[in-house]
Design an enzyme around this catalytic site. Sequence first.
Site, PDB file in Angstrom:
ATOM      1  N   VAL A  94     -68.852  75.696 -35.187  1.00 58.24           N
ATOM      2  CA  VAL A  94     -70.206  76.449 -35.247  1.00 58.24           C
ATOM      3  C   VAL A  94     -70.854  76.167 -34.096  1.00 58.24           C
ATOM      4  O   VAL A  94     -71.234  74.903 -34.014  1.00 58.24           O
ATOM      5  CB  VAL A  94     -70.646  76.440 -36.541  1.00 58.24           C
ATOM      6  CG1 VAL A  94     -71.835  77.481 -36.415  1.00 58.24           C
ATOM      7  CG2 VAL A  94     -69.667  76.709 -37.601  1.00 58.24           C
ATOM      8  N   LYS A 103     -69.811  81.328 -35.463  1.00 59.10           N
ATOM      9  CA  LYS A 103     -68.380  80.653 -35.638  1.00 59.10           C
ATOM     10  C   LYS A 103     -67.263  81.122 -35.079  1.00 59.10           C
ATOM     11  O   LYS A 103     -66.937  82.220 -35.198  1.00 59.10           O
ATOM     12  CB  LYS A 103     -68.063  80.585 -37.074  1.00 59.10           C
ATOM     13  CG  LYS A 103     -68.782  79.757 -38.192  1.00 59.10           C
ATOM     14  CD  LYS A 103     -67.995  80.109 -39.629  1.00 59.10           C
ATOM     15  CE  LYS A 103     -68.760  79.065 -40.538  1.00 59.10           C
ATOM     16  NZ  LYS A 103     -68.224  79.213 -41.937  1.00 59.10           N
ATOM     17  N   ASP A 139     -66.235  76.629 -53.369  1.00 59.60           N
ATOM     18  CA  ASP A 139     -66.361  75.251 -52.402  1.00 59.60           C
ATOM     19  C   ASP A 139     -67.982  75.077 -52.291  1.00 59.60           C
ATOM     20  O   ASP A 139     -68.740  74.848 -51.337  1.00 59.60           O
ATOM     21  CB  ASP A 139     -66.040  75.623 -51.041  1.00 59.60           C
ATOM     22  CG  ASP A 139     -66.024  74.051 -50.360  1.00 59.60           C
ATOM     23  OD1 ASP A 139     -65.939  73.268 -51.000  1.00 59.60           O
ATOM     24  OD2 ASP A 139     -65.796  74.190 -49.116  1.00 59.60           O
TER      25      ASP A 139
END
Length: 914
Positions: free
Chosen positions: A617, A631, A729
């Site tokens: 990133v 990204k 996540d």
Amino acid sequence: MAMGHLYNSTLARMAVVTWSFLIWGLLVAGQPTPEGFISIDCGISSDYSYLDKDTNFEYVSDDQFVDTGTNYNLSTSSISSTVAVQNYNVRSFPAGDRNCYTLKPAIQDHKYLIRASFLYGNYDGLRMGQDNNPILFDLHIGVNFWAKVNITDASKEYRFEAITVALADFIQVCLINTSTGTPFISSLEMRPLKTSIYKAANASQSLALYGRANVAPSATPVIRYPRDLHDRIWYPLIFEDWITISTTSTVSNYPDDLFEAPSVVFQTAAIPLNSTSLQFNFESEDGATSPKYYAILYFSEIQVLTGRSKREFNIYVNGALWYGPYSPPYLLSSPVHSIENLAVNRRYEFSIIATANSTLPPLLSAFEIYSLMFLTETMTDIGDVEAIVAIRKQYQMKRNWMGDPCAPKKYAWDGVTCTYSANAPRITAINLSASGLTGYISTSFSMLKAIKSLDLSYNKLNGTIPGFLANLSSLQILNLTGNCFTEPIPDVLLKRSAAGFLILRMDNGTNTCDNGFTPETITKKKLTTPVIVIVSIVPVVLLALAVAVCIVLISKRRQKDAVSDAGRSHTEEFLLRNMNLEDCQVQLESKQFTYLQLENITNKFTRVIGQGGFGTVYHGYLEGSTEVAVKLLSGWSSQGMKEFLAETQNLRKVHHKNLVSLVGFCNDGEHMALVYEYLPQGSLHDHLRGKIGLTRPLSWRKRLQIALEAAQGLDYLHKGCKQSIIHRDVKPSNILLGHHLEAKIADFGLSKAVLSDAQYVSTVALVGTPGYMDPEYHRTLQLSEKSDVYSFGVVLLEIVTGQPPIVQGTGKVHILERVKPMLNRGDIEEIVDRRMQGKCDVNSVWKVLELAMMCTEEYSAQRPTMADVVVHLRESLTLETSCVRGDSVYSERTGISENSDFRDISGTFGPSAR
């Protein structure tokens, strides 16, 4: 002693209160109606009003407050001298799922008491309203549920009362048809309150009255205005083993009294007949939904204490100390109430017990009990509401456009499309095709700043086409086909269309006002009428090319047996396996960048700010100095490509203030990247355990705010989209922070979309981060929304402790196992992050710890939903905010805070050992 609803059920051992008390003279002749009071007799004719002989309030017709419904008179057999005149008529709503009263004027952010009354009286001759044939419908205040009306006695008045904050310059009360009898209403009242009283009613929750009682003999009249200047209604209540004491002296309120109960309520009080305790109880209205309750007990010493006389008592709820020891002040009102609400139970036992030091029995003057109405629905942006209401009024719309245009989603207006976010729903499309509109195009359309599509086709609109439509920056489609316009299209609209920003549909230069269409022929005419679509050719070509590429790729996938594997590149092979037509949808809001542009944006990828799920990133600047994060996909690995596609798809689908926003993307040859908003304060991880946290530790209040905002983002992923999205996540490094530490969920590379009603989804592989992974998912490979809840529970523990889930060198003991023993000992100081230096409300911390433990239950069925988590965190933040602002309430004005050491009523008392 069981106590049911003070309005809707019988009070055990309570002398019957007859309607003669309602018509008891209050000696208010000639007194004007207080400013802001609205009193509506529903069902009377529009030209009729009258003064109520008890309160001297002017009651008016409801015609000016509602557009629908039919007026009825009660059957003559149902009217007697005990029936209040406001109940002689009703307005009934046989049509429409939702019918709403708009109480106006109100003052935004001010507090109001709302009261609605219902007496069936067989007005429709159907002889309903019986135990075996009830009338059931719901009441809403604005977009949120208020109460369930359950009429089982045709001759009884059912009364509902709430305290709420006006979120606009009006308050709406809506009757919701639940297909069990026709909704109706007898009267509706609105009374302004001071913003300083009933602090538990705020912008995020309202209070629904369960019961209000003046502890006095049954012969005492019902108390309301003018003796109560807020026009609360106090019913007398006494139990058989209580006796009454009284005084004629005035009982005063403190200047900062939070409830301002009238003096007359305190002039009577109950003491026990033959014991040292007063006891009463009530049961939850609905065990299934288990509402939370908020209790206020009123005390004042009305006897002169001489010599060594002392009155001192403790207050217990379900056996747990709630407040005390306490001695009420002489001739001064002193309410005791729960700043933290009563915990959920089916039954609540209140015991007021004299202490060993007391020479006199305890007393009680009055009490109020409310259930909390959590405002989980958000009303539509007020500018949009004002615009669409003005449009409805101008065109005299015959559709049942009642209440809020967008919320709740179930009752959104026909022909109106909305987008939903945590801030407020916005109107993004209106379809009024063939709606019989006449006259000019309303200037109110110019107020719809978020509208993307406006269809006014096949009406009889005339005059000029207004140029202000070109100023609607979000407008992408405008359909004016089949109207009576005689003037040419304004240049500003033509230029906007030619630039590719607007698709404009108009007739081919002809006046079609006399086309003789009927609603039945609209479909045919839409197919046969010549239409000029004025649109830039470039976007069309780009769109066609994008679709063509997708079709070719999908075609290749379906014909893979005829294609040589050797002739297919690694990239093409992966795309063919993973793309479908939905992947090819073009989102106009997202910009496509070339690789060269990305090099310029990032200064040739100079500054690395992180490592994403599929690549590095970089920091960059767009034109105008807007900061972005880029990204860049690292190589062409299968896993990296999967995460790229997952993140691209999910960022296109979701739009929420607590989710990172997609700015654009790059698909330039071998280079693929995502460009999204830059959040300059790093991640929550940086502030808890990184360098930032070492120099500028987060306060408890800011930690709570971050947790709440992250929870709102996850709740939106779970329930705010057409498909439920499981993040998979959730961890502090994926909670990014903006300029003012506002939180946004990031990194959707591992997320998975599932059907909204699916409880579980099977996965072939385990993904996530160790320490945050749901143990049930780990065992079964069965993924659910509760997997995110577990991960978020671990994040909450990190927020409280400042520690990672697994500390190296400790035998990899999980944070849950480290915290549980300290929780059991009640050792909160050992748990809380020392960098906060004790600057936090202990009750707020306990609530978050308890919430974290619920979220991390081993079995997902025992965990709360993210919506529940949001509610609990809001409560915790309210506690902390009250502590910071010094809003704790003092009962004796002796410095003892009413929420000190207060926990719940289920036997736990904190902070103490669990």
